[in-house]
Design an enzyme around this catalytic site. Structure first.
Site, PDB file in Angstrom:
ATOM      1  N   ASN A  27      -0.982   9.996   6.254  1.00  0.00           N
ATOM      2  CA  ASN A  27       0.209   9.345   6.806  1.00  0.00           C
ATOM      3  C   ASN A  27       0.476   7.963   6.215  1.00  0.00           C
ATOM      4  O   ASN A  27       1.161   7.142   6.821  1.00  0.00           O
ATOM      5  CB  ASN A  27       0.101   9.242   8.341  1.00  0.00           C
ATOM      6  N   ARG A  28      -0.084   7.724   5.039  1.00  0.00           N
ATOM      7  CA  ARG A  28       0.098   6.443   4.346  1.00  0.00           C
ATOM      8  C   ARG A  28      -0.508   5.262   5.112  1.00  0.00           C
ATOM      9  O   ARG A  28      -0.216   4.109   4.797  1.00  0.00           O
ATOM     10  CB  ARG A  28       1.584   6.161   4.067  1.00  0.00           C
TER      11      ARG A  28
END
Length: 211
Positions: free
Chosen positions: A189-190
């Site tokens: 999810n970065r």
């Protein structure tokens, strides 16, 4: 596929505050040895970014040839573009990216030449062909054709195949003395892990950064 649609989700690791060594050099050693054991191609390849005194940047790939508490060492032609820029502005940055491990290390600091003894030691440890290339290269100069370089290489090899020749004065090592070292681990999810070490006189301060 549209280039905007290219993306990868990172899932191979995490970087916990509790697992990071308080000495960034030892932490780098831990990561570097793991990269070696993982069989990554050229784990010592790194981007070296330099700039002119006016701030015009340039970057290229070089090979890390040593590291310890003093800094990170690489070798090159002193008269090429990076050598000229380091002479005018002795600050630089390194980036090592191990794609297979989803890890990155960023290093910033002041650069200086290593002593001649160290440059000689590495130069004479290189293969004959690599030493000849270091001697004949006029790095970053315009050349009319590749044939000119190849003919120069063959001529030098013919004249010096059985001879010992000295390291050219315009070739040798640099060491980057780190002031900042950042360890980056890709996460889902970065929400990547980033731990930044900043040198404060003789000690290191560590902080977690937002991705």
């Amino acid at each position: 596929m549209n280039i905007e649609d290219l993306r990868t989700d990172f899932t191979k690791g995490e970087l916990k505050d509790s697992s990071v060594d308080s000495d960034p050099i030892l932490q780098f050693k831990k990561w570097f040895e793991f990269a070696l054991e993982s069989g990554i191609s050229e784990p010592n390849a790194m981007t070296l970014a330099t700039s002119t005194p006016e701030g015009k940047p340039s970057a290229r790939i070089v090979l890390l040839k040593g590291f310890d508490e003093s800094g990170f060492t690489f070798f090159t032609n002193y008269e090429g573009r990076k050598g000229r820029e380091l002479a005018g502005n002795p600050f630089a940055a390194l980036v090592i990216y191990w794609k297979e491990l989803e890890r990155q290390v960023r290093i910033e600091g002041r650069v200086k030449k290593v002593n001649q003894k160290e440059s000689d030691k590495y130069f004479y440890a290189r293969s004959l062909e690599s030493r000849i290339s270091a001697v004949i290269s006029r790095q970053s100069k315009v050349v009319e054709s590749r044939r000119i370089m190849e003919d120069r290489w063959v001529a030098f090899l013919t004249d010096n195949f059985d001879k010992s020749f000295p390291r050219p004065e315009n070739w040798g090592g640099y060491i980057l003395e780190p002031k900042n070292i950042e360890f980056w681990q890709g996460r889902p999810n970065r929400l990547h892990d980033r731990i930044l070490f900043t040198k404060k006189k003789y000690t290191w301060k560590s902080e977690r950064l937002e991705p």
